[in-house]
Scaffold this motif. Structure first.
Motif, short mmCIF file in Angstrom:
data_model
loop_
_atom_site.label_atom_id
_atom_site.label_comp_id
_atom_site.label_asym_id
_atom_site.label_seq_id
_atom_site.Cartn_x
_atom_site.Cartn_y
_atom_site.Cartn_z
N VAL A 33 0.94 -1.18 0.00
CA VAL A 33 0.14 0.03 -0.21
C VAL A 33 1.04 1.11 0.04
O VAL A 33 2.12 1.42 0.53
N GLY A 34 0.15 2.27 -0.40
CA GLY A 34 1.02 3.47 -0.48
C GLY A 34 0.97 4.31 0.72
O GLY A 34 1.97 5.29 0.91
N THR A 35 0.17 4.01 1.61
CA THR A 35 -0.23 4.85 2.86
C THR A 35 -0.77 3.84 3.71
O THR A 35 -1.69 3.08 3.56
N ASP A 36 -0.28 4.03 4.81
CA ASP A 36 -0.88 2.99 6.18
C ASP A 36 -0.65 4.01 7.30
O ASP A 36 -0.05 4.96 7.61
N GLU A 55 4.06 6.14 1.86
CA GLU A 55 5.35 5.48 1.31
C GLU A 55 6.02 6.15 0.14
O GLU A 55 7.01 5.75 -0.42
N GLY A 56 4.97 6.64 -0.66
CA GLY A 56 5.29 7.07 -2.07
C GLY A 56 4.79 8.41 -2.26
O GLY A 56 5.25 9.55 -1.76
N ALA A 57 3.63 8.59 -2.89
CA ALA A 57 2.74 10.09 -2.93
C ALA A 57 2.18 10.27 -1.60
O ALA A 57 1.68 9.39 -0.80
N ALA A 58 1.94 11.55 -1.23
CA ALA A 58 1.27 12.07 -0.13
C ALA A 58 -0.14 11.65 -0.16
O ALA A 58 -0.70 11.24 -1.41
N PHE A 59 -0.98 11.50 0.90
CA PHE A 59 -2.26 10.98 0.98
C PHE A 59 -3.09 12.40 1.16
O PHE A 59 -2.70 13.37 1.97
N SER A 60 -4.34 12.22 0.87
CA SER A 60 -5.23 13.53 0.82
C SER A 60 -6.06 13.49 2.22
O SER A 60 -6.14 12.36 2.86
N GLU A 62 -9.15 13.36 2.36
CA GLU A 62 -10.32 12.55 2.18
C GLU A 62 -9.84 11.14 2.37
O GLU A 62 -10.57 10.21 3.02
N GLU A 63 -8.49 10.68 1.90
CA GLU A 63 -8.18 9.31 2.33
C GLU A 63 -8.04 9.10 3.59
O GLU A 63 -8.14 7.91 4.18
N MET A 64 -7.27 10.29 4.38
CA MET A 64 -7.10 9.82 5.85
C MET A 64 -8.35 9.68 6.53
O MET A 64 -8.60 8.95 7.48
N ASP A 65 -9.32 10.53 6.09
CA ASP A 65 -10.84 10.68 6.61
C ASP A 65 -11.48 8.91 6.51
O ASP A 65 -11.89 8.58 7.32
N ALA A 66 -11.27 8.53 5.35
CA ALA A 66 -11.76 6.98 4.89
C ALA A 66 -11.12 6.10 5.97
O ALA A 66 -11.73 5.15 6.58
N MET A 67 -9.66 6.34 6.06
CA MET A 67 -8.87 5.32 6.96
C MET A 67 -9.27 5.48 8.52
O MET A 67 -9.77 4.43 9.19
N THR A 68 -9.65 6.75 8.72
CA THR A 68 -10.06 6.95 10.12
C THR A 68 -11.43 6.47 10.19
O THR A 68 -11.83 5.62 11.40
N ASP A 69 -12.44 6.43 9.44
CA ASP A 69 -13.60 5.87 9.60
C ASP A 69 -13.64 4.39 9.76
O ASP A 69 -14.38 3.61 10.46
N VAL A 70 -12.56 3.78 8.85
CA VAL A 70 -12.56 2.28 8.89
C VAL A 70 -12.07 1.88 10.47
O VAL A 70 -12.57 1.05 11.03
#
Length: 95
Positions: A33-36, A55-60, A62-70
């Motif tokens: 994965v690119g972000t964890d 790990e590669g490109a920065a995350f947004s 929205e992606e951080m919020d989606a991971m937080t929700d999970v």
């Protein structure tokens, strides 16, 4: 005597790839994965630790919020499972 348990706690790993958030990454998934992110939370809804790495490109946001929700959803499930074992000593009170 006062019981030492105050509330439940969980530790969750969430990654983000092209398909969206992935819960509880194994080593192979984590490497791909690119972000964890790692979340340590209490059953009262408070955070003990949040750690995220791109790990590669920065995350947004929205992606951080989606991971937080999970992580929040999975933590509630872990708190319920913990309460099955010690609920008579420590009732589950989540927010």
């Amino acid at each position: 005597t006062t019981h030492p348990l105050k509330e439940y706690i969980s530790a969750i790993s969430v990654g983000f790839d092209k398909g969206g958030p992935l819960l509880d990454l194994c080593y192979e998934e984590d490497a791909k994965v690119g972000t964890d992110m790692n979340f340590v939370m209490t059953s009262s809804g408070r955070f003990v630790e949040i750690q995220g790495t791109a790990e590669g490109a920065a995350f947004s946001r929205e992606e951080m919020d989606a991971m937080t929700d999970v992580a929040l959803k999975a933590s509630r499930e872990l708190f319920a499972a913990q309460a099955e074992f010690v609920g008579s000593v420590l009732p589950l009170e989540t927010k």
